[in-house]
Design a protein around this motif. Structure first.
Motif, mmCIF file in Angstrom:
data_model
loop_
_atom_site.group_PDB
_atom_site.id
_atom_site.type_symbol
_atom_site.label_atom_id
_atom_site.label_comp_id
_atom_site.label_asym_id
_atom_site.label_seq_id
_atom_site.Cartn_x
_atom_site.Cartn_y
_atom_site.Cartn_z
ATOM 1 N N UNK A 43 0.856 -1.200 0.000
ATOM 2 C CA UNK A 43 0.000 0.000 0.000
ATOM 3 C C UNK A 43 0.884 1.239 0.000
ATOM 4 N N UNK A 44 0.720 2.152 -0.986
ATOM 5 C CA UNK A 44 1.531 3.381 -1.019
ATOM 6 C C UNK A 44 1.138 4.347 0.115
ATOM 7 N N UNK A 45 1.996 5.343 0.326
ATOM 8 C CA UNK A 45 1.716 6.378 1.320
ATOM 9 C C UNK A 45 0.492 7.191 0.897
ATOM 10 N N UNK A 46 -0.277 7.632 1.897
ATOM 11 C CA UNK A 46 -1.513 8.402 1.681
ATOM 12 C C UNK A 46 -2.515 7.627 0.834
ATOM 13 N N UNK A 86 -7.551 7.138 -2.413
ATOM 14 C CA UNK A 86 -6.420 8.057 -2.332
ATOM 15 C C UNK A 86 -6.751 9.100 -1.269
ATOM 16 N N UNK A 87 -5.922 9.184 -0.241
ATOM 17 C CA UNK A 87 -6.203 10.085 0.883
ATOM 18 C C UNK A 87 -5.691 11.508 0.653
ATOM 19 N N UNK A 88 -5.024 11.762 -0.465
ATOM 20 C CA UNK A 88 -4.549 13.118 -0.752
ATOM 21 C C UNK A 88 -5.724 14.004 -1.182
ATOM 22 N N UNK A 89 -5.522 15.313 -1.032
ATOM 23 C CA UNK A 89 -6.553 16.262 -1.462
ATOM 24 C C UNK A 89 -6.672 16.228 -2.982
ATOM 25 N N UNK A 90 -7.904 16.150 -3.461
ATOM 26 C CA UNK A 90 -8.124 16.076 -4.899
ATOM 27 C C UNK A 90 -9.080 17.176 -5.354
#
Length: 315
Positions: free
Chosen positions: A34-37, A71-75
């Motif tokens: 699992x990648x970061x964020x 994806x936990x990053x802001x989109x």
């Protein structure tokens, strides 16, 4: 061994080979990096089991599967253009952009079918509702109000959907062509009014500055004339004062001389000389002189002004 038996063995061997291949594939699929964020939602036999965070994870083949990947990053999500009516019944086209991020992967997976689509629809309906309460002119001025209202409504729904709305920005508010032309004419008229006002203010200030300059010039001229007269008056006063001082000094000197022994006789002698000189001037044509009534009696005239001849006591 006949041919039929060989075919049967080949089929069985192929099946076992296929089963082994599927097992190997599933075994590799059960290993997850699992990648970061990022967050992976794992279901075991169709039921939510766990959420995989960043790192290495091993799942049970054929039992566990990754159902959702978030994806936990802001989109950024574009809100398509839509038609809205203002309170004064003007149709405008509005589009925008939403900035969101997933804060609860489980709710984002099971709380709503598609949180992106749901956020877009809610942003559009809220935008229509807010613009419906504003007049056309205010829609261009109240962008922050519209954005704040959309963010507030999306935050309330985001608590159930597992998302957080950071901000909502309106990209364009496009009125109809006829309204746009009218607005451009209004803007041009306002610009011309401001230009005329600025020109009139400039002319007014120019006249004021010119009059102030003339006023200051007259003041300076009058002050200079006043100072000149003051200086002349002071000069004349100093002149008169100097003459008076000189006259007073001469009178004092004369008084001292008269008071001294033999002073009266000396003064009598000087006056007599001047008297004779004036008489001698009568012979010149055009000469004018004031004489006493008794021009011959010089002694009586001297006595009348207090200059009697002093007698020497030693004679």
């Amino acid at each position: 061994m006949n041919l039929g038996q060989i075919d049967t063995d080949m089929v069985v061997l192929g099946i076992w080979g296929l089963i082994f291949l599927v097992f190997i594939i599933k075994l590799f699929q059960s290993i997850r990096l699992v990648p970061t964020k990022s967050a992976y939602i794992v279901e075991r036999l169709g039921k939510y089991h766990m959420t995989l965070d960043a790192g290495f994870h091993a799942l049970l083949p054929f039992i566990d599967k990754v159902a959702y990947i978030h994806d936990l990053k802001e989109e950024t999500i574009d809100v398509p253009p839509q038609e809205c009516f203002s309170s004064d019944e003007v149709n405008v086209e509005v589009d925008g952009v939403i900035y969101i991020s997933v804060v609860d992967p489980v709710k984002a997976s099971y709380g709503v079918t598609d949180y992106r689509y749901a956020a877009i629809q809610l942003a559009q309906t809220t935008t229509r509702s807010v613009i419906g309460t504003l007049e056309l002119d205010r829609t261009f001025e109240e962008r922050d109000l519209i954005s704040a209202k959309v963010v507030e409504v999306l935050d309330q729904a985001g608590a159930t959907w597992g998302i957080r709305v950071h901000r909502y920005e309106i990209k364009n508010i496009t009125p109809p062509e006829t309204v746009k032309n009218a607005m451009e004419m209004q803007v041009n008229a306002e610009r011309e009014r401001r230009a005329l006002l600025a020109k009139s203010e400039g002319d007014k200030q120019s006249k004021i500055n010119r009059s102030e300059g003339l006023k200051q010039e007259m003041i300076n001229h009058s002050e200079g004339e006043m100072q000149r007269r003051i200086n002349e008056a002071e000069g004349k006063a100093e002149e008169i004062l100097a003459i008076a001082r000189a006259t007073a000094g001469s009178i004092e000197k004369l008084a001292e001389v008269i008071a001294a022994p033999g002073g009266k006789n000396a003064l009598r002698m000087q006056l007599g000389e001047q008297y004779l000189a004036q008489l001698n001037g009568l012979s010149k044509p055009g000469s004018k002189i004031v004489l006493p009534g008794n021009m011959v009696d010089f002694e009586s005239w001297m006595a009348s002004i207090g200059l009697t001849e002093e007698k020497n006591p030693n004679v």
